[in-house]
Design a protein around this motif. Structure first.
Motif, PDB file in Angstrom:
ATOM      1  N   ARG A  85      30.965 -29.100  16.766  1.00 39.47           N
ATOM      2  CA  ARG A  85      30.087 -29.165  17.934  1.00 39.47           C
ATOM      3  C   ARG A  85      29.216 -27.930  18.114  1.00 39.47           C
ATOM      4  O   ARG A  85      28.127 -28.033  18.680  1.00 39.47           O
ATOM      5  N   ARG A 119      15.084 -25.057  13.304  1.00 37.34           N
ATOM      6  CA  ARG A 119      15.264 -25.486  14.686  1.00 37.34           C
ATOM      7  C   ARG A 119      14.001 -25.299  15.531  1.00 37.34           C
ATOM      8  O   ARG A 119      13.846 -25.938  16.564  1.00 37.34           O
ATOM      9  N   ARG A 148      24.356 -40.315  11.746  1.00 34.33           N
ATOM     10  CA  ARG A 148      23.218 -40.122  12.652  1.00 34.33           C
ATOM     11  C   ARG A 148      23.618 -40.599  14.042  1.00 34.33           C
ATOM     12  O   ARG A 148      24.119 -41.699  14.218  1.00 34.33           O
ATOM     13  N   SER A 149      23.399 -39.743  15.029  1.00 32.69           N
ATOM     14  CA  SER A 149      23.739 -40.045  16.413  1.00 32.69           C
ATOM     15  C   SER A 149      22.499 -40.517  17.162  1.00 32.69           C
ATOM     16  O   SER A 149      21.462 -39.832  17.140  1.00 32.69           O
ATOM     17  N   TYR A 150      22.618 -41.669  17.814  1.00 30.10           N
ATOM     18  CA  TYR A 150      21.521 -42.249  18.591  1.00 30.10           C
ATOM     19  C   TYR A 150      20.253 -42.425  17.761  1.00 30.10           C
ATOM     20  O   TYR A 150      19.149 -42.418  18.289  1.00 30.10           O
ATOM     21  N   GLN A 166      21.082 -29.654  12.112  1.00 29.52           N
ATOM     22  CA  GLN A 166      19.693 -29.255  11.863  1.00 29.52           C
ATOM     23  C   GLN A 166      19.630 -27.807  11.404  1.00 29.52           C
ATOM     24  O   GLN A 166      18.914 -27.480  10.445  1.00 29.52           O
ATOM     25  N   ASP A 223      22.062 -33.413   6.237  1.00 27.69           N
ATOM     26  CA  ASP A 223      21.589 -34.773   6.481  1.00 27.69           C
ATOM     27  C   ASP A 223      22.500 -35.738   5.720  1.00 27.69           C
ATOM     28  O   ASP A 223      23.576 -35.343   5.247  1.00 27.69           O
ATOM     29  N   GLY A 251      24.088 -31.987  17.040  1.00 27.02           N
ATOM     30  CA  GLY A 251      22.803 -32.247  16.389  1.00 27.02           C
ATOM     31  C   GLY A 251      22.131 -30.960  15.970  1.00 27.02           C
ATOM     32  O   GLY A 251      21.506 -30.877  14.900  1.00 27.02           O
ATOM     33  N   ARG A 252      22.251 -29.935  16.792  1.00 26.71           N
ATOM     34  CA  ARG A 252      21.676 -28.625  16.467  1.00 26.71           C
ATOM     35  C   ARG A 252      22.390 -27.990  15.286  1.00 26.71           C
ATOM     36  O   ARG A 252      21.763 -27.328  14.452  1.00 26.71           O
ATOM     37  N   HIS A 263      19.817 -37.564  15.646  1.00 22.94           N
ATOM     38  CA  HIS A 263      20.424 -36.319  15.161  1.00 22.94           C
ATOM     39  C   HIS A 263      21.522 -36.598  14.139  1.00 22.94           C
ATOM     40  O   HIS A 263      22.352 -37.479  14.344  1.00 22.94           O
ATOM     41  N   TRP A 264      21.544 -35.811  13.064  1.00 20.76           N
ATOM     42  CA  TRP A 264      22.669 -35.838  12.142  1.00 20.76           C
ATOM     43  C   TRP A 264      23.812 -35.041  12.746  1.00 20.76           C
ATOM     44  O   TRP A 264      23.581 -34.050  13.451  1.00 20.76           O
ATOM     45  N   CYS A 265      25.038 -35.442  12.470  1.00 21.29           N
ATOM     46  CA  CYS A 265      26.225 -34.745  12.957  1.00 21.29           C
ATOM     47  C   CYS A 265      27.183 -34.524  11.797  1.00 21.29           C
ATOM     48  O   CYS A 265      27.377 -35.415  10.960  1.00 21.29           O
TER      49      CYS A 265
END
Length: 195
Positions: A99, A114, A75-77, A131, A136, A127-128, A80-82
């Motif tokens: 990316r 989305r 999870r970023s920040y 999603q 996840d 993150g997109r 968002h899942w990456c």
């Protein structure tokens, strides 16, 4: 050392991250039949101060030190899942961040997940991507050569021009040119600087 998975038939996940990352451009990744062509990646290695693995194994980054050809999801920040693909020898701690994708399969599900209609915004950014694919924490450590993942090679003979440049959104080793993308793709998270 762990043997390469069947997914490595066209991607050598035992190779260093900065070699795997450009080789993924043009490869199609699907999760439960939803996905697209990878058009942008970033490489991270344990020797790289920008990498999650730089300070050694932790519960969060354990997948990066596992077998190559697996998913590393974080999870970023806190938002968002990456999705990352683990590469290099087992125990090394390297991966490739996915990316951006050019969507090809399951666009209706991507749009629903989305909440946007513009195909260019479905998976332009890490993150997109997660999603849109429905990825996840439950996908962490999963093999890339088994359901729900499917990797398809780029078409034989297809000539893809790959650009390189500095990675995005990091402060350490920001000048390392380990961001790779399909030149002029409208699906990139951000255009590459003009040469």
């Amino acid at each position: 050392m762990t043997a390469p998975s069947p997914a490595a038939a066209f991607i050598d996940f035992l190779a260093p991250a900065h070699e795997v990352a450009p080789s993924l451009i043009g490869v199609e990744v699907l999760v439960d039949g939803v996905g697209g062509r990878i058009v942008e990646t970033e490489a991270y290695d344990r020797e790289d101060p920008a990498s999650h693995s730089h300070r050694g194994p932790t519960p969060r980054n354990a997948a990066m030190f596992g077998p190559p050809g697996r998913a590393y999801v974080y999870r970023s920040y806190g938002i968002h899942w990456c999705l990352n693909f683990v590469c290099g020898p087992e125990g090394h701690g390297a991966g490739v961040l996915i990316r951006a994708l050019a969507p090809t399969e399951g666009l209706a599900r991507m749009r629903e997940r989305r909440g946007v209609q513009d195909v260019r915004l479905l998976a332009a950014g890490p993150g997109r991507v997660a999603q849109a694919l429905g990825v996840d924490a439950s996908f962490n450590h999963l093999r890339l050569d088994a359901p729900p993942f499917e990797l398809r090679p780029r078409p034989a003979g297809e000539n893809i021009q790959v650009q390189t440049g500095p990675r995005i959104g990091i402060t350490r080793a920001a000048d390392v040119p380990w961001r790779f993308g399909e030149a002029a793709s409208p699906f990139l998270s951000r255009p590459f600087p003009r040469r």
